[in-house]
Design a protein around this motif. Structure first.
Motif, short mmCIF file in Angstrom:
data_model
loop_
_atom_site.label_atom_id
_atom_site.label_comp_id
_atom_site.label_asym_id
_atom_site.label_seq_id
_atom_site.Cartn_x
_atom_site.Cartn_y
_atom_site.Cartn_z
N LYS A 56 -18.20 -1.14 -8.16
CA LYS A 56 -17.34 -0.79 -7.02
C LYS A 56 -18.18 -0.17 -5.90
CE LYS A 56 -13.01 -0.42 -5.52
NZ LYS A 56 -12.12 -1.58 -5.34
N PRO A 115 -3.09 0.17 -3.77
CA PRO A 115 -4.00 1.20 -3.25
C PRO A 115 -3.21 2.34 -2.60
CG PRO A 115 -4.11 -0.78 -1.89
CD PRO A 115 -3.24 -1.11 -3.06
N GLN A 125 -8.87 6.09 1.14
CA GLN A 125 -8.12 5.14 0.32
C GLN A 125 -8.59 5.35 -1.12
OE1 GLN A 125 -6.72 0.95 1.40
NE2 GLN A 125 -8.64 0.53 0.36
N LYS A 167 0.86 -1.19 0.00
CA LYS A 167 0.00 0.00 0.00
C LYS A 167 0.89 1.23 0.00
CE LYS A 167 -3.96 -0.26 2.15
NZ LYS A 167 -4.95 -0.44 3.22
N PHE A 201 -12.31 3.72 -1.83
CA PHE A 201 -11.77 3.75 -3.21
C PHE A 201 -11.70 5.14 -3.81
CE2 PHE A 201 -16.08 3.82 -5.13
CZ PHE A 201 -16.82 3.32 -4.08
N ASP A 241 -8.37 4.01 -5.21
CA ASP A 241 -8.03 2.93 -6.13
C ASP A 241 -7.50 3.58 -7.42
OD1 ASP A 241 -8.10 1.04 -8.19
OD2 ASP A 241 -9.84 0.01 -7.35
#
Lengths: 194, 194
Positions: free
Chosen positions: B7, A75, B29, A53, B25, B31
């Motif tokens: 997602k 990520p 965090q 990560k 995402f 993606d």
């Protein structure tokens, strides 16, 4: 990294007191193709590390971290400076002094996204005093995760960050290192070049 | 956009009161590969517009805007919420209410990076009430620039943003539209799909 160095010489400005204005291509207006090239370079440098990560700090770390994550297929988590309503009550939090901002900044990560024993690569825009990155490492340690590398776009070697961070004993790579900003100049060094 | 919809169904959470938690995402965090795919999709949708620059708002608009800028080869400017030391004294500033944050937020852009008659594409994460995007448009107008399109990752059609923004008479495209978040569900609509 020659591309970034040339961009700093062309579009960066030495505001004095060690402050380098890079808001034409990094932290207000962003050059996406340059950030993509920097991400590709970080991916080349760190492809051997066991990172699972990437951790960075909002706001200006997001662009290089995102591009690096895109190349390494990892990520990206950015530490927040304020706690949004979508974050749980119990969070990892630390305080880092910001000498360019002249006050303390909170760095907050949700335990949902920083797991025990996860291997973390830190990517940020500047390595100056090292205070922000040391704060990120404290968050990683309190989560029981492990820092495996540190990459920054621009290091100001005269502010001592590399010395502060050396105790963590992980590879530190900067794409460009500035050794002096005295007398309105910007002087580079390749002492720490990969 | 099916990838983003799947997602949201897998990793999004309906927290009630219209709040969609997407911090696994998009906004804590991130993606990177998903954001890259969204940027590619925005580039496909807006490749015909005469945009010369992308404008977004920190923090969560940065990832999709950056990836779009990478595909369209356009600089990205993100409106700041606080004024950094590297910004000149005279700036473009407006105030936008944030209903998820429950207070007003300042949006600040340096005149260096928003030029007269420049054609601007706005990219942001959410289209909800439209207040943030309306704020960005006010900054564009006060700079004498021109908005030529609006793209958002996720539209909540039940919050009225599209109606608010329709007066500006520019194309508005969202990659995913949510028509209802009642009773803990997330219902999608393809009414505005490209």
């Amino acid at each position: 990294m020659e591309l970034l160095k040339q961009k700093i010489l062309k579009d960066g400005r030495n505001l004095g007191k060690g402050i380098l204005k890079v808001d034409r291509f990094i932290n207000h207006q962003v050059d996406p193709r340059l950030m993509d090239a920097c991400g590709q370079e970080f991916a080349r440098i760190f492809h051997d590390t066991p990172a699972e990560k990437i951790l960075t700090a909002e706001i200006s770390g997001i662009a290089p971290a995102l591009m690096t994550g895109n190349y390494l297929n990892l990520p990206v988590v950015y530490a927040r400076k304020t706690k949004p309503v979508t974050m749980p009550s119990d969070v990892y939090i630390t305080v880092a002094p910001s000498h360019t901002k002249g006050h303390n900044t909170e760095l907050i990560v949700s335990p949902e996204y920083l797991g025990k024993e996860e291997k973390i690569l830190i990517i940020d825009d500047f390595l100056a005093s090292g205070a922000t990155i040391a704060g990120l490492i404290r968050l990683i340690e309190v989560a029981g995760a492990e820092v495996v590398g540190i990459g920054t776009l621009i290091e100001k070697t005269f502010e001592g960050g590399r010395v502060l961070l050396s105790k963590f004993n992980v590879p530190i790579h900067s794409l460009v290192s500035i050794s002096s900003m005295e007398n309105g100049k910007i002087e580079f060094t390749d002492e720490f070049e990969v």
